[in-house]
Design a protein around this motif. Sequence first.
Motif, PDB file in Angstrom:
ATOM      1  N   LEU A 154       0.831  -1.211   0.000  1.00  0.00           N
ATOM      2  CA  LEU A 154       0.000   0.000   0.000  1.00  0.00           C
ATOM      3  C   LEU A 154       0.864   1.259   0.000  1.00  0.00           C
ATOM      4  CD1 LEU A 154      -2.921  -0.802   2.494  1.00  0.00           C
ATOM      5  CD2 LEU A 154      -2.987  -0.745   0.000  1.00  0.00           C
ATOM      6  N   ALA A 155       1.951   1.247   0.755  1.00  0.00           N
ATOM      7  CA  ALA A 155       2.806   2.435   0.820  1.00  0.00           C
ATOM      8  C   ALA A 155       3.340   2.808  -0.561  1.00  0.00           C
ATOM      9  CB  ALA A 155       3.956   2.199   1.796  1.00  0.00           C
ATOM     10  N   LYS A 156       3.650   1.792  -1.374  1.00  0.00           N
ATOM     11  CA  LYS A 156       4.165   2.064  -2.720  1.00  0.00           C
ATOM     12  C   LYS A 156       3.046   2.527  -3.656  1.00  0.00           C
ATOM     13  CE  LYS A 156       7.796  -1.421  -2.200  1.00  0.00           C
ATOM     14  NZ  LYS A 156       8.312  -2.739  -2.682  1.00  0.00           N
ATOM     15  N   SER A 163       5.100  11.272 -10.091  1.00  0.00           N
ATOM     16  CA  SER A 163       6.440  11.063 -10.650  1.00  0.00           C
ATOM     17  C   SER A 163       7.274  10.106  -9.810  1.00  0.00           C
ATOM     18  CB  SER A 163       7.159  12.401 -10.789  1.00  0.00           C
ATOM     19  OG  SER A 163       7.379  12.988  -9.524  1.00  0.00           O
ATOM     20  N   HIS A 164       6.806   9.770  -8.615  1.00  0.00           N
ATOM     21  CA  HIS A 164       7.521   8.824  -7.757  1.00  0.00           C
ATOM     22  C   HIS A 164       6.637   7.630  -7.395  1.00  0.00           C
ATOM     23  CE1 HIS A 164      11.135  11.225  -7.039  1.00  0.00           C
ATOM     24  NE2 HIS A 164      10.338  12.286  -7.034  1.00  0.00           N
ATOM     25  N   ARG A 165       5.590   7.408  -8.200  1.00  0.00           N
ATOM     26  CA  ARG A 165       4.669   6.301  -7.969  1.00  0.00           C
ATOM     27  C   ARG A 165       4.886   5.229  -9.042  1.00  0.00           C
ATOM     28  NH1 ARG A 165      -0.625   8.270  -9.372  1.00  0.00           N
ATOM     29  NH2 ARG A 165      -0.339   9.693  -7.615  1.00  0.00           N
ATOM     30  N   ARG A 206       8.472   7.830   1.017  1.00  0.00           N
ATOM     31  CA  ARG A 206       8.372   8.961   1.934  1.00  0.00           C
ATOM     32  C   ARG A 206       7.251   9.904   1.523  1.00  0.00           C
ATOM     33  NH1 ARG A 206      14.308  11.300   1.652  1.00  0.00           N
ATOM     34  NH2 ARG A 206      13.752  11.010  -0.545  1.00  0.00           N
ATOM     35  N   LEU A 207       6.867   9.820   0.233  1.00  0.00           N
ATOM     36  CA  LEU A 207       5.774  10.654  -0.281  1.00  0.00           C
ATOM     37  C   LEU A 207       4.459   9.897  -0.308  1.00  0.00           C
ATOM     38  CD1 LEU A 207       7.664  12.339  -3.260  1.00  0.00           C
ATOM     39  CD2 LEU A 207       7.311  13.221  -0.954  1.00  0.00           C
ATOM     40  N   SER A 208       4.397   8.768   0.384  1.00  0.00           N
ATOM     41  CA  SER A 208       3.181   7.976   0.402  1.00  0.00           C
ATOM     42  C   SER A 208       2.129   8.607   1.309  1.00  0.00           C
ATOM     43  CB  SER A 208       3.475   6.554   0.884  1.00  0.00           C
ATOM     44  OG  SER A 208       2.286   5.801   0.969  1.00  0.00           O
ATOM     45  N   PRO A 250       2.840  12.467  11.985  1.00  0.00           N
ATOM     46  CA  PRO A 250       3.433  13.732  12.441  1.00  0.00           C
ATOM     47  C   PRO A 250       4.233  14.462  11.372  1.00  0.00           C
ATOM     48  CG  PRO A 250       4.807  11.919  13.157  1.00  0.00           C
ATOM     49  CD  PRO A 250       3.644  11.304  12.407  1.00  0.00           C
ATOM     50  N   ARG A 251       4.166  14.015  10.128  1.00  0.00           N
ATOM     51  CA  ARG A 251       4.967  14.667   9.092  1.00  0.00           C
ATOM     52  C   ARG A 251       4.478  16.087   8.830  1.00  0.00           C
ATOM     53  NH1 ARG A 251       4.455  10.246   4.388  1.00  0.00           N
ATOM     54  NH2 ARG A 251       2.328  10.278   5.244  1.00  0.00           N
ATOM     55  N   PRO A 252       5.366  17.058   8.722  1.00  0.00           N
ATOM     56  CA  PRO A 252       4.965  18.431   8.354  1.00  0.00           C
ATOM     57  C   PRO A 252       4.646  18.492   6.869  1.00  0.00           C
ATOM     58  CG  PRO A 252       7.335  18.309   8.619  1.00  0.00           C
ATOM     59  CD  PRO A 252       6.812  16.958   8.992  1.00  0.00           C
ATOM     60  N   ARG A 253       3.380  18.348   6.545  1.00  0.00           N
ATOM     61  CA  ARG A 253       2.997  18.203   5.141  1.00  0.00           C
ATOM     62  C   ARG A 253       1.950  19.206   4.682  1.00  0.00           C
ATOM     63  NH1 ARG A 253      -0.457  12.560   5.305  1.00  0.00           N
ATOM     64  NH2 ARG A 253      -1.259  13.347   3.322  1.00  0.00           N
ATOM     65  N   TYR A 254       1.459  20.066   5.587  1.00  0.00           N
ATOM     66  CA  TYR A 254       0.352  20.956   5.233  1.00  0.00           C
ATOM     67  C   TYR A 254       0.810  22.411   5.179  1.00  0.00           C
ATOM     68  CZ  TYR A 254      -2.164  16.761   6.547  1.00  0.00           C
ATOM     69  OH  TYR A 254      -2.602  15.458   6.637  1.00  0.00           O
TER      70      TYR A 254
END
Length: 514
Positions: A154-156, A163-165, A206-208, A250-254
Amino acid sequence: MSASPASFHQGAYPSPSALRPGQTLRGLLESRRAQGQVLSLEEAIAIAVPLALDLKQRHERGERWLVHPSCIVAGHDGLARLEPQLAGVPADPRDRACLAPEQQASLHPGDARASVFSIGAILYEAVVGHSVGPAMRRPASVIANIPDAFEILLAKALVGDPSHRPEDLGALASAMHHLAPMRSLHPPDADESRLDHADGFDVDVRLSMLPPSEIASPMPPDAAPAPYNTADLDPTTRLAMLKQQLESDPRPRYVVSKDRMDHGPFSAVELLQQIASNTFINSHILRDEISGQEHPIGEWPEFALFAEQAGLKREIVAEKHAVAQVELKEKNAGAAKIIISVSAVLAVAIVVGIFLYQKVGSRKDDVVLSDDPNAIDYNLQGGVKGQKRPPAPGSAGGGGGGGGGGGHSGGMSYEAAIASNVQEVAIGAAKGGEPDLTDAQLSGPLKNAKFVSGCGASSDMTVTVKVAIKNGRAVGVSVYPNPSNASVASCVERAVRGLSWPSNPKMDSLTTTY
């Protein structure tokens, strides 16, 4: 006509799919949701493998599609495939959550990379029971004993940046089959390493959309699974569950766009704090750096509820402020009314006081002679002035103030002073035989009656003052309040003794009543 996924079958045919012929996958998921259930991993893989093979053939022909559960139907063979007539823009929010991030903004059909994301999102919803999005959790934190390989897959598949999928649907079908080989269609052999990298790029988990494994807490075997359908939960419980889900990543993504400036990136918890403090509101644009999606905060299902609650709180605070302002205005208006009323009452009281004062101070302020046998006749119509008279009754031989409440605080009484005066003045006598003081001179100092009211005389009290005057001073004073009041008599007497008259060696006297 495309080849059926069944043509790829090698080995034993899998057991029947959970999908009934003609039934959509959305229909199956909602049926399970109503029962509070989800699909097993084996059931979900049995649906996803033939779907991936069907989509692989379509994309190889150059077709592009919007893939979601409402357009996936089981054929007569029980195998899931895309139904073109149902593959339009989805109306169900859960269906939209299965579209690749790059499709959610444009709603345009996508390529194989988009379909890889959609299959991953469909698998996640089918097994976990929740839609893919910022509040999603790793399956291991929701379902006990879930294989690690399923989360890795699922993560992949759920990498937000296309572009990274990965784009190889054959490799995806092969990897899924290995998770449930006894329940799924056996696809052609494929190089599963293509789920990690392809020509010109590497898959970056990491972009999942799926939170990283190192921050996920596995669910204890005896723990209860998260509710599949939270619609019946009260708002407080729903918000608490949603907050817990958001905190799992907890990733700073927003990043929030406000006043033409970008703020962030924030983690989900930090963003919720900013929303709660009213720093950001529904209309501010929120961008997810992982998925690339960008919408107003009010259009993000994961954050809209919190923004709505913050908005309600702002309205309540504003309403309380408005009520407080109204109450303050009413209070000020009431105070003004009270001040006006008190002022009016005071004004009336002052007018009445002046009236009573003038009335009390002026009553019987003329020289009275007829009532007092010892008074001097200022009419000068004959008779004797200044002659010695017998003491008034009750004078005790020229002692203190007479009866009726009279009295003196020091010096002779009026009666005693008159008794001590032996000078006789005859009418028509030579120079020095007439009094030097006129009526006006005698009564002048007593015209101002302020000292009477100042001594505590009430408006219903009469005060008779008798004064014997010699050499400009009151040598004898008697005061008779009616009703009798010794303190008033003493006070008035002291006031009269302090008055001055024009100097005259002869004794004159007068009586006045206030």
